[in-house]
Design an enzyme around this catalytic site. Structure first.
Site, PDB file in Angstrom:
ATOM      1  N   LYS A  99      38.938  44.684  16.687  1.00  0.00           N
ATOM      2  CA  LYS A  99      40.090  43.645  16.481  1.00  0.00           C
ATOM      3  C   LYS A  99      39.879  43.031  17.550  1.00  0.00           C
ATOM      4  O   LYS A  99      39.993  41.601  17.395  1.00  0.00           O
ATOM      5  CB  LYS A  99      41.583  44.424  16.470  1.00  0.00           C
ATOM      6  CG  LYS A  99      41.556  45.283  15.356  1.00  0.00           C
ATOM      7  CD  LYS A  99      43.266  45.932  15.535  1.00  0.00           C
ATOM      8  CE  LYS A  99      43.580  46.754  16.861  1.00  0.00           C
ATOM      9  NZ  LYS A  99      42.879  48.189  16.791  1.00  0.00           N
TER      10      LYS A  99
ATOM     11  N   ARG B  15      52.185  47.963  15.767  1.00  0.00           N
ATOM     12  CA  ARG B  15      51.634  49.105  15.672  1.00  0.00           C
ATOM     13  C   ARG B  15      52.568  50.303  15.212  1.00  0.00           C
ATOM     14  O   ARG B  15      52.239  51.359  15.023  1.00  0.00           O
ATOM     15  CB  ARG B  15      51.334  49.583  17.016  1.00  0.00           C
ATOM     16  CG  ARG B  15      49.846  49.764  17.330  1.00  0.00           C
ATOM     17  CD  ARG B  15      49.690  50.069  18.627  1.00  0.00           C
ATOM     18  NE  ARG B  15      48.246  50.592  19.186  1.00  0.00           N
ATOM     19  CZ  ARG B  15      47.322  49.938  19.578  1.00  0.00           C
ATOM     20  NH1 ARG B  15      47.610  48.323  19.782  1.00  0.00           N
ATOM     21  NH2 ARG B  15      46.238  50.089  20.204  1.00  0.00           N
TER      22      ARG B  15
ATOM     23  N   ARG C 271      31.933  51.794  24.448  1.00  0.00           N
ATOM     24  CA  ARG C 271      32.320  50.184  24.890  1.00  0.00           C
ATOM     25  C   ARG C 271      32.486  50.136  26.580  1.00  0.00           C
ATOM     26  O   ARG C 271      32.764  51.016  26.982  1.00  0.00           O
ATOM     27  CB  ARG C 271      33.792  50.321  24.250  1.00  0.00           C
ATOM     28  CG  ARG C 271      34.707  48.981  24.809  1.00  0.00           C
ATOM     29  CD  ARG C 271      35.732  48.688  23.785  1.00  0.00           C
ATOM     30  NE  ARG C 271      36.714  49.628  23.679  1.00  0.00           N
ATOM     31  CZ  ARG C 271      37.755  49.415  22.723  1.00  0.00           C
ATOM     32  NH1 ARG C 271      37.927  48.431  21.893  1.00  0.00           N
ATOM     33  NH2 ARG C 271      38.658  50.314  22.753  1.00  0.00           N
TER      34      ARG C 271
ATOM     35  N   ARG D 105      37.206  51.890  29.870  1.00  0.00           N
ATOM     36  CA  ARG D 105      38.532  51.962  29.897  1.00  0.00           C
ATOM     37  C   ARG D 105      38.975  53.428  29.959  1.00  0.00           C
ATOM     38  O   ARG D 105      38.200  54.305  29.390  1.00  0.00           O
ATOM     39  CB  ARG D 105      39.119  51.388  28.522  1.00  0.00           C
ATOM     40  CG  ARG D 105      39.244  49.984  28.862  1.00  0.00           C
ATOM     41  CD  ARG D 105      39.891  49.501  27.532  1.00  0.00           C
ATOM     42  NE  ARG D 105      40.771  50.016  26.537  1.00  0.00           N
ATOM     43  CZ  ARG D 105      41.129  49.714  25.354  1.00  0.00           C
ATOM     44  NH1 ARG D 105      40.626  48.606  24.943  1.00  0.00           N
ATOM     45  NH2 ARG D 105      42.078  50.504  24.651  1.00  0.00           N
TER      46      ARG D 105
ATOM     47  N   ARG E 131      44.296  58.676  20.446  1.00  0.00           N
ATOM     48  CA  ARG E 131      44.460  57.349  19.858  1.00  0.00           C
ATOM     49  C   ARG E 131      44.458  57.414  18.324  1.00  0.00           C
ATOM     50  O   ARG E 131      45.442  56.722  17.618  1.00  0.00           O
ATOM     51  CB  ARG E 131      43.923  56.262  20.620  1.00  0.00           C
ATOM     52  CG  ARG E 131      44.298  56.177  22.064  1.00  0.00           C
ATOM     53  CD  ARG E 131      43.053  55.631  22.983  1.00  0.00           C
ATOM     54  NE  ARG E 131      42.834  54.119  22.455  1.00  0.00           N
ATOM     55  CZ  ARG E 131      41.469  53.581  22.644  1.00  0.00           C
ATOM     56  NH1 ARG E 131      40.735  54.359  23.491  1.00  0.00           N
ATOM     57  NH2 ARG E 131      41.112  52.339  22.295  1.00  0.00           N
TER      58      ARG E 131
HETATM   59  P1  ADP Z   1      42.740  49.640  20.886  1.00  0.00           P
HETATM   60  O1  ADP Z   1      43.295  49.072  19.710  1.00  0.00           O
HETATM   61  O2  ADP Z   1      41.282  49.740  21.187  1.00  0.00           O
HETATM   62  O3  ADP Z   1      43.390  51.337  20.807  1.00  0.00           O
HETATM   63  P2  ADP Z   1      44.693  48.508  22.785  1.00  0.00           P
HETATM   64  O4  ADP Z   1      44.046  47.519  23.902  1.00  0.00           O
HETATM   65  O5  ADP Z   1      45.354  47.406  21.638  1.00  0.00           O
HETATM   66  O6  ADP Z   1      43.540  49.440  22.342  1.00  0.00           O
HETATM   67  O7  ADP Z   1      45.971  49.073  23.311  1.00  0.00           O
HETATM   68  C1  ADP Z   1      45.620  50.088  24.444  1.00  0.00           C
HETATM   69  C2  ADP Z   1      46.693  50.920  24.537  1.00  0.00           C
HETATM   70  O8  ADP Z   1      48.019  50.022  24.870  1.00  0.00           O
HETATM   71  C3  ADP Z   1      47.468  51.756  23.425  1.00  0.00           C
HETATM   72  O9  ADP Z   1      46.766  52.877  23.230  1.00  0.00           O
HETATM   73  C4  ADP Z   1      48.848  51.727  23.841  1.00  0.00           C
HETATM   74  O10 ADP Z   1      49.114  52.999  24.747  1.00  0.00           O
HETATM   75  C5  ADP Z   1      49.100  50.712  24.463  1.00  0.00           C
HETATM   76  N1  ADP Z   1      49.658  49.547  23.228  1.00  0.00           N
HETATM   77  C6  ADP Z   1      49.037  48.371  22.914  1.00  0.00           C
HETATM   78  N2  ADP Z   1      49.756  47.828  22.096  1.00  0.00           N
HETATM   79  C7  ADP Z   1      50.995  48.506  21.556  1.00  0.00           C
HETATM   80  C8  ADP Z   1      51.684  48.579  20.763  1.00  0.00           C
HETATM   81  N3  ADP Z   1      51.873  47.463  19.906  1.00  0.00           N
HETATM   82  N4  ADP Z   1      52.544  49.671  20.586  1.00  0.00           N
HETATM   83  C9  ADP Z   1      52.664  50.660  21.592  1.00  0.00           C
HETATM   84  N5  ADP Z   1      51.624  50.695  22.417  1.00  0.00           N
HETATM   85  C10 ADP Z   1      50.820  49.723  22.634  1.00  0.00           C
END
Ligand code: ADP
Ligand code: ZN
Length: 224
Positions: free
Chosen positions: A15, A90, A124, A167, A178
């Site tokens: 994404k 999410r 990554r 990360r 996750r």
């Molecule tokens: P990925 O899509 O690779 O899991 P992101 O960078 O989108 O990673 O998100 C990293 C972390 O940030 C998530 O695991 C969560 O803890 C938090 N996070 C990001 N966006 C949201 C969201 N919309 N709702 C809840 N937590 C979020």
């Protein structure tokens, strides 16, 4: 109709990479709640301290916090002509809150088999400085060929020379958490948007150089 898009998909599906490349082509910002939270953690702000532990454990930040952050971000000028939401919504409550803020034109549902996701996330690497994403895994199976995207010099960002890091939530134990969070809390959004007729499915089969033009085409066709 407009250029208001959501990229939906499990962690590691690409994404962020796709949104960061498609956004500039369409002249709209990529809005990543994950990037916003990582920046807050790095700066040591009150918000950053609140979400740090949750992120490190692979859990989801509480809806009220995320919705508040997103709402403020969408109020900025650059988001007026459109945006790609990467990592938001999410949960169903987040999607319902988004419906109150704006109208979404299309949701791109990106998907890959779970074994490939795990391999991609473990491999990554991210630039500490500019956020550019690299990947050292070379995937060629299940009809999917994703060549590695390593930096030219090991451990250094091609774009800015910044240091690359993994990360903390990209470690194997956290990846599993996750994926659990995704399957339980985020996957129901697929139906939520499909029922509304704005969901488009996309299964990547190759690297971003080949996939991004296809994605841009889909966005142009279903948006604006
Ligand atoms: P990925 O899509 O690779 O899991 P992101 O960078 O989108 O990673 O998100 C990293 C972390 O940030 C998530 O695991 C969560 O803890 C938090 N996070 C990001 N966006 C949201 C969201 N919309 N709702 C809840 N937590 C979020
Ligand atoms: Zn960089």
């Amino acid at each position: 109709m407009g250029l208001r898009f959501v990229f939906l998909g499990p962690p590691g599906v690409g994404k962020g990479t796709y949104a960061s490349r498609a956004g500039p082509i369409l002249g709209i910002p990529q809005i990543s709640t994950g990037d916003i939270f990582r920046a807050e953690v790095k700066s040591g702000s009150e918000l950053g301290n609140k979400v740090k532990g949750i992120m490190e454990a692979g859990g989801l930040v509480p809806d009220e916090i995320v919705i508040d952050v997103l709402k403020k971000r969408l109020e900025q000028d650059d988001a007026k002509k459109g945006f790609i939401l990467d990592g938001f919504p999410r949960t169903i409550p987040q999607a319902e809150a988004l419906d109150k803020i704006t109208t979404i034109d299309m949701v791109l549902n990106i998907d890959l088999p779970e074994d490939i996701l795990i391999e991609k996330i473990s491999a990554r690497r991210v630039c500490k400085n500019c956020g550019e994403i690299y990947n050292v895994a070379d995937i060629n199976r299940e009809g999917i060929h994703m060549p590695a995207m390593p930096p030219k010099v090991e451990g250094k960002c091609d774009k800015c020379g910044g240091e690359l890091y993994q990360r903390p939530d990209d470690k194997v134990e956290v990846i599993k958490e996750r994926l659990v969070a995704y399957n339980k809390q985020t996957a129901p959004l697929i139906d939520y948007y499909r029922k509304r007729g704005i969901l488009v499915d996309f299964k990547p089969t190759a690297g971003p150089d080949e996939m991004v033009p296809k994605i841009v085409e889909l966005l142009k066709k279903h948006g604006s």
